[in-house]
Each structure stands twice: as C-alpha cells, then as structure tokens.
Design a protein around this motif. Sequence first.
Motif, PDB file in Angstrom:
ATOM      1  N   GLN A 152      -2.172 -45.330 -25.284  1.00  0.00           N
ATOM      2  CA  GLN A 152      -2.699 -43.918 -24.183  1.00  0.00           C
ATOM      3  C   GLN A 152      -2.136 -42.517 -24.734  1.00  0.00           C
ATOM      4  O   GLN A 152      -1.403 -42.514 -25.825  1.00  0.00           O
ATOM      5  N   ASN A 153      -2.999 -41.569 -24.449  1.00  0.00           N
ATOM      6  CA  ASN A 153      -3.091 -40.066 -24.957  1.00  0.00           C
ATOM      7  C   ASN A 153      -1.712 -39.969 -24.125  1.00  0.00           C
ATOM      8  O   ASN A 153      -1.394 -40.455 -23.198  1.00  0.00           O
ATOM      9  N   GLY A 154      -1.304 -39.287 -24.710  1.00  0.00           N
ATOM     10  CA  GLY A 154       0.422 -38.234 -24.570  1.00  0.00           C
ATOM     11  C   GLY A 154       1.544 -39.324 -24.221  1.00  0.00           C
ATOM     12  O   GLY A 154       1.626 -40.297 -25.140  1.00  0.00           O
ATOM     13  N   LEU A 170       2.099 -35.771 -33.810  1.00  0.00           N
ATOM     14  CA  LEU A 170       1.585 -35.154 -34.362  1.00  0.00           C
ATOM     15  C   LEU A 170      -0.222 -35.646 -33.695  1.00  0.00           C
ATOM     16  O   LEU A 170      -0.917 -35.183 -33.307  1.00  0.00           O
ATOM     17  N   LYS A 171       0.001 -36.575 -33.059  1.00  0.00           N
ATOM     18  CA  LYS A 171      -1.246 -37.148 -32.045  1.00  0.00           C
ATOM     19  C   LYS A 171      -1.297 -36.188 -30.981  1.00  0.00           C
ATOM     20  O   LYS A 171      -2.108 -35.252 -30.433  1.00  0.00           O
ATOM     21  N   LEU A 172       0.043 -36.367 -30.634  1.00  0.00           N
ATOM     22  CA  LEU A 172       0.082 -35.121 -29.521  1.00  0.00           C
ATOM     23  C   LEU A 172      -0.348 -33.761 -29.525  1.00  0.00           C
ATOM     24  O   LEU A 172      -0.733 -33.261 -28.806  1.00  0.00           O
ATOM     25  N   ALA A 222      -2.522 -33.058 -32.131  1.00  0.00           N
ATOM     26  CA  ALA A 222      -3.747 -32.655 -31.714  1.00  0.00           C
ATOM     27  C   ALA A 222      -4.519 -32.909 -30.395  1.00  0.00           C
ATOM     28  O   ALA A 222      -5.472 -32.591 -29.861  1.00  0.00           O
ATOM     29  N   ASN A 223      -4.069 -34.278 -29.551  1.00  0.00           N
ATOM     30  CA  ASN A 223      -4.664 -34.009 -28.102  1.00  0.00           C
ATOM     31  C   ASN A 223      -4.478 -32.629 -27.735  1.00  0.00           C
ATOM     32  O   ASN A 223      -5.303 -32.083 -26.730  1.00  0.00           O
ATOM     33  N   ALA A 224      -3.007 -31.848 -27.854  1.00  0.00           N
ATOM     34  CA  ALA A 224      -2.837 -31.055 -27.478  1.00  0.00           C
ATOM     35  C   ALA A 224      -3.739 -29.564 -27.561  1.00  0.00           C
ATOM     36  O   ALA A 224      -4.095 -28.569 -26.379  1.00  0.00           O
ATOM     37  N   ILE A 236      -7.059 -30.162 -28.531  1.00  0.00           N
ATOM     38  CA  ILE A 236      -8.527 -30.591 -28.946  1.00  0.00           C
ATOM     39  C   ILE A 236      -9.000 -30.394 -27.296  1.00  0.00           C
ATOM     40  O   ILE A 236     -10.017 -30.441 -27.360  1.00  0.00           O
ATOM     41  N   ASN A 237      -8.177 -31.145 -26.728  1.00  0.00           N
ATOM     42  CA  ASN A 237      -8.431 -32.046 -26.092  1.00  0.00           C
ATOM     43  C   ASN A 237      -8.944 -30.533 -24.178  1.00  0.00           C
ATOM     44  O   ASN A 237     -10.243 -30.629 -24.279  1.00  0.00           O
ATOM     45  N   PRO A 238      -7.343 -30.013 -24.442  1.00  0.00           N
ATOM     46  CA  PRO A 238      -8.048 -29.034 -23.682  1.00  0.00           C
ATOM     47  C   PRO A 238      -9.379 -28.139 -23.376  1.00  0.00           C
ATOM     48  O   PRO A 238     -10.084 -27.624 -22.694  1.00  0.00           O
ATOM     49  N   CYS A 296     -18.316 -30.680 -27.581  1.00  0.00           N
ATOM     50  CA  CYS A 296     -17.876 -32.037 -28.877  1.00  0.00           C
ATOM     51  C   CYS A 296     -16.235 -31.257 -29.456  1.00  0.00           C
ATOM     52  O   CYS A 296     -16.526 -30.022 -29.610  1.00  0.00           O
ATOM     53  N   ASN A 297     -16.186 -31.871 -30.594  1.00  0.00           N
ATOM     54  CA  ASN A 297     -14.783 -31.555 -31.091  1.00  0.00           C
ATOM     55  C   ASN A 297     -14.858 -30.854 -32.056  1.00  0.00           C
ATOM     56  O   ASN A 297     -14.172 -29.799 -32.419  1.00  0.00           O
ATOM     57  N   GLY A 298     -16.078 -31.125 -32.753  1.00  0.00           N
ATOM     58  CA  GLY A 298     -16.884 -30.556 -34.257  1.00  0.00           C
ATOM     59  C   GLY A 298     -16.617 -29.222 -33.771  1.00  0.00           C
ATOM     60  O   GLY A 298     -16.833 -27.982 -34.798  1.00  0.00           O
ATOM     61  N   ARG A 320     -17.620 -35.511 -34.202  1.00  0.00           N
ATOM     62  CA  ARG A 320     -19.215 -35.697 -33.211  1.00  0.00           C
ATOM     63  C   ARG A 320     -18.636 -36.290 -32.044  1.00  0.00           C
ATOM     64  O   ARG A 320     -19.849 -36.649 -30.888  1.00  0.00           O
ATOM     65  N   ASN A 321     -17.680 -36.495 -31.855  1.00  0.00           N
ATOM     66  CA  ASN A 321     -17.130 -37.148 -30.580  1.00  0.00           C
ATOM     67  C   ASN A 321     -16.971 -35.892 -29.383  1.00  0.00           C
ATOM     68  O   ASN A 321     -16.776 -35.048 -29.853  1.00  0.00           O
ATOM     69  N   ARG A 322     -16.879 -36.511 -28.020  1.00  0.00           N
ATOM     70  CA  ARG A 322     -16.299 -35.775 -26.779  1.00  0.00           C
ATOM     71  C   ARG A 322     -15.267 -36.526 -26.591  1.00  0.00           C
ATOM     72  O   ARG A 322     -15.333 -37.612 -26.392  1.00  0.00           O
ATOM     73  N   SER A 323     -14.321 -35.261 -26.634  1.00  0.00           N
ATOM     74  CA  SER A 323     -12.766 -35.714 -26.259  1.00  0.00           C
ATOM     75  C   SER A 323     -12.819 -36.722 -24.759  1.00  0.00           C
ATOM     76  O   SER A 323     -13.469 -36.322 -23.734  1.00  0.00           O
ATOM     77  N   SER A 324     -11.400 -36.860 -24.862  1.00  0.00           N
ATOM     78  CA  SER A 324     -11.177 -37.803 -23.694  1.00  0.00           C
ATOM     79  C   SER A 324     -11.031 -36.852 -22.228  1.00  0.00           C
ATOM     80  O   SER A 324     -11.953 -36.833 -20.789  1.00  0.00           O
ATOM     81  N   MET A 325     -10.477 -35.838 -22.642  1.00  0.00           N
ATOM     82  CA  MET A 325     -10.393 -34.693 -21.097  1.00  0.00           C
ATOM     83  C   MET A 325     -11.930 -34.157 -20.758  1.00  0.00           C
ATOM     84  O   MET A 325     -12.190 -34.049 -19.665  1.00  0.00           O
TER      85      MET A 325
HETATM   86  O1  KPL Z   1      -8.049 -39.448 -28.935  1.00  0.00           O
HETATM   87  C1  KPL Z   1      -8.837 -38.042 -29.004  1.00  0.00           C
HETATM   88  C2  KPL Z   1      -9.041 -38.378 -27.373  1.00  0.00           C
HETATM   89  O2  KPL Z   1     -10.669 -37.402 -27.166  1.00  0.00           O
HETATM   90  O3  KPL Z   1      -8.695 -37.919 -26.081  1.00  0.00           O
HETATM   91  C3  KPL Z   1      -9.156 -37.611 -29.820  1.00  0.00           C
HETATM   92  C4  KPL Z   1      -8.619 -38.043 -31.474  1.00  0.00           C
HETATM   93  C5  KPL Z   1      -9.466 -36.342 -30.638  1.00  0.00           C
HETATM   94  C6  KPL Z   1     -11.329 -38.318 -29.859  1.00  0.00           C
HETATM   95  O4  KPL Z   1     -11.447 -37.515 -28.917  1.00  0.00           O
END
Ligand code: KPL
Length: 382
Positions: A127-129, A233-235, A237-239, A241-243, A251-253, A315-320
């Motif tokens: 899971q994220n978080g 570190l991932k937390l 990034a998610n904190a 990028i995602n919101p 998109c993330n980019g 290029r991704n759309r974050s899960s949030m």
């Molecule tokens: O974990 C992700 C997510 O979208 O939840 C990332 C790595 C930021 C990829 O979008």
Amino acid sequence: MVVLAGRQQPIHVLGAGAVGLLFASHLRRSGHPVTVLLRSQSAAERFCRRGGRIDVVDDWARPPPAESGAAAAAADGIQAEALAAQGDGGRGVISHLLVATKAQDTIRAFAAVRHRLGPQSTVALLQNGMGVLDAIQAEFYPQSQSQSQGGPVAATPTFIVGTTSHGCYRVPAEDFVTHHASMGACSFAVHPPLPGAPTTLPESAQEMADALRRLPLAAVEASWPDLHLQLLLKLAANAVINPTTALVGCCNGHIWPDNPPASSSLGAAATAGYLPLACAEIAAVYERAYPDLRSKLAAAAVEQHVTHILRVTARNRSSMMQDIAAGRATEVDWINGHLVRLGERHGVPTPINTLLCALVKLRETSGPAGEQPQAAAAATTA
Ligand code: KPL
C-alpha cells in the motif's frame, strides 16, 4: 511454490486496481497459479468469461501519445473468487496473499479473508502510506491484549511489507486492464515475526519473496531497516505528488519543476518554490521522529527522492488523482494525515500537510466532476 496434495498453491491477489492487476499479471506470466479475489460474484463471472485474462498496456515502453487499446501483454488462466460469495469457513486456507488494495480499503478487504489465513500463510502488503500493518495488527491480531488476559492467541501469518514506485493507472471503461505508465521499482522485506507468529518463517514466506524478486518489476528484497527508510522516502513522494496532482487534476510530470522546456508549463514553474518547502516540512518531522536516520532523511535527500519519482513517473496519473477523478475516497489520511499525526506526536508543525489534507478531503466531498453535493448546492443558491 509449496506443493500440497500434488498441487501448487496459488498466490491470491486481493485488490484489482491498477497495481493489483499489474502484479497479478506478472505473477501469472512468471508461471505461478494466481487467483484474484474480486468484490462481487458478477465481477468474478465477468473475469471468467474473458478467460481469466488481465491485460497490461505497457505505456512506459512506447513513446507518447500512448493510446489505450494499443498492444497489451496478456496473462490468462488466472482464477477468480468472489469475496462476497464466500460463506462461513470460506474456501480453504490461503497460503500466499498479496494485498494491493488502497490503504483506506485494506481493513475491510482483509476482514473478508482473515479466517482463511493461518500461521503457515504469508501476506505481502503493498500500500501507499504508512500504518497499514499496525492497523491490521490492532484489528485482527491483538495478541498482546489476549495474552495478558489469558485468552487464545490468534494464529498470525507472516507479513511482507513492500513499496512500489511503478506508475500505473486504469481507464474506467476497460475491465481488467492496467496501464503501466512508468517503470519504477519495488522493494520489500519480510517483517520480523509478530507475537503469535511462528518464530521460524513458514515456507510460504520464502516462496512469496522469491516470487516477488523474480518479477520483471525491478523488485529487490531489502532488510527491514532499509525498507523502513524506503517507506519513509516513498511516503514523502506520495505526500508531495499525490495531493498536488489530485487537486490540480494533472499528470505527475506537470508539477516537475525541471520539466524539459518543450513540455514546461506554468504549473511546473509554480511548484519550483513549493516543492522545497513541502520537502523541508517532511524532513523536519522525520528529524524528530527518526533521529538515527537524520543524514538519510535530510531535506535535500527528501527533495532529491521526490524529484526522482516525479521524473520517472512524469507520464503517470497519481493514484490520488485517479481516485478524485473517479469520485472515490483517497489515501490522504494514510499519507499526509500520517505525517500530520507524526508531527503532532513530536511537536513539529505541519501546516503544508495539514492544508493538503483538508483540501483533498474537501475535494473528495465535491464529487467526481467537481459538482457540489445537493445540500451544499442548495445552500449556495439560498
Ligand atoms: O505511488 C504513486 C502513486 O501514484 O500513488 C506514484 C509513484 C507517485 C506514481 O504515480
């Protein structure tokens, strides 16, 4: 794989979102029997009608624009079971379980399979978080409590905790299709045995670790302390990028300040000032909460990691962002909310994370297309 009564034990996958489908498909293509656990009987029937097939559209391997419907790598022969259809006693023990549900859905989903897990089972959480394993433990395996009260000790499975930076998303109109938008990586570690779990690891733990390590998803087995660092570190990034991407709907980019000039945007320029501030706030919380990791979690290290994830998942759309677009609840409580609570516990103010949490929660209540709920709409017109 463990062989019982001459039969390979399947890896059950709970959570048929973008990440769950990606892993289920790759596990199947690596030769494992796989069973996806679906929410309803009708979903299980739909899945069986398409031959137990999951399609992975490898967007990351092709130059943009990546159109849906383009060549997909299929994995078939995957079994499906409906969670809702399982009566008392379920369908027997699950020896290997990969849980790829959203953090906020995990307790509810886990409750549906908990009776099928025993001390020989291994559960991999993806899971994220942070805080999901603690929540599972408190809800389903409160051994310390029952031990002190002399009650029975629940048989606890072995847990593997993982984190992934693979960017993937689903398109609502496509059933059992996941788009792998960016090739990230994956780390996991076997959690030291919980109270009530066998002190020697069951065979299923090694088998599950081997299965994950062999996937073509840059998966690496780490020590528990190393994984903890990666989760932090991932937390971060998610904190960050995602919101932001969820609130803007991009998109993330789009929020990557160093986006190449050809695709640079006002949005990216605007985040050039925000990113260091957000990272510094997270690093300040980490510094108090985890003083031993100070050098590895300094503001510069956090910012470098966040920027790296932004670059590889551009290029991704974050899960949030996907959750908000689909009108679903988000993981914000397990991401920014976790940082806010950690800050409170250690006396570190977290105004940025508090604001992001509040804004995402407001956005969650305003519906998929941003319409206001009826009552609110009435109030504004009164
Ligand atoms: O974990 C992700 C997510 O979208 O939840 C990332 C790595 C930021 C990829 O979008």
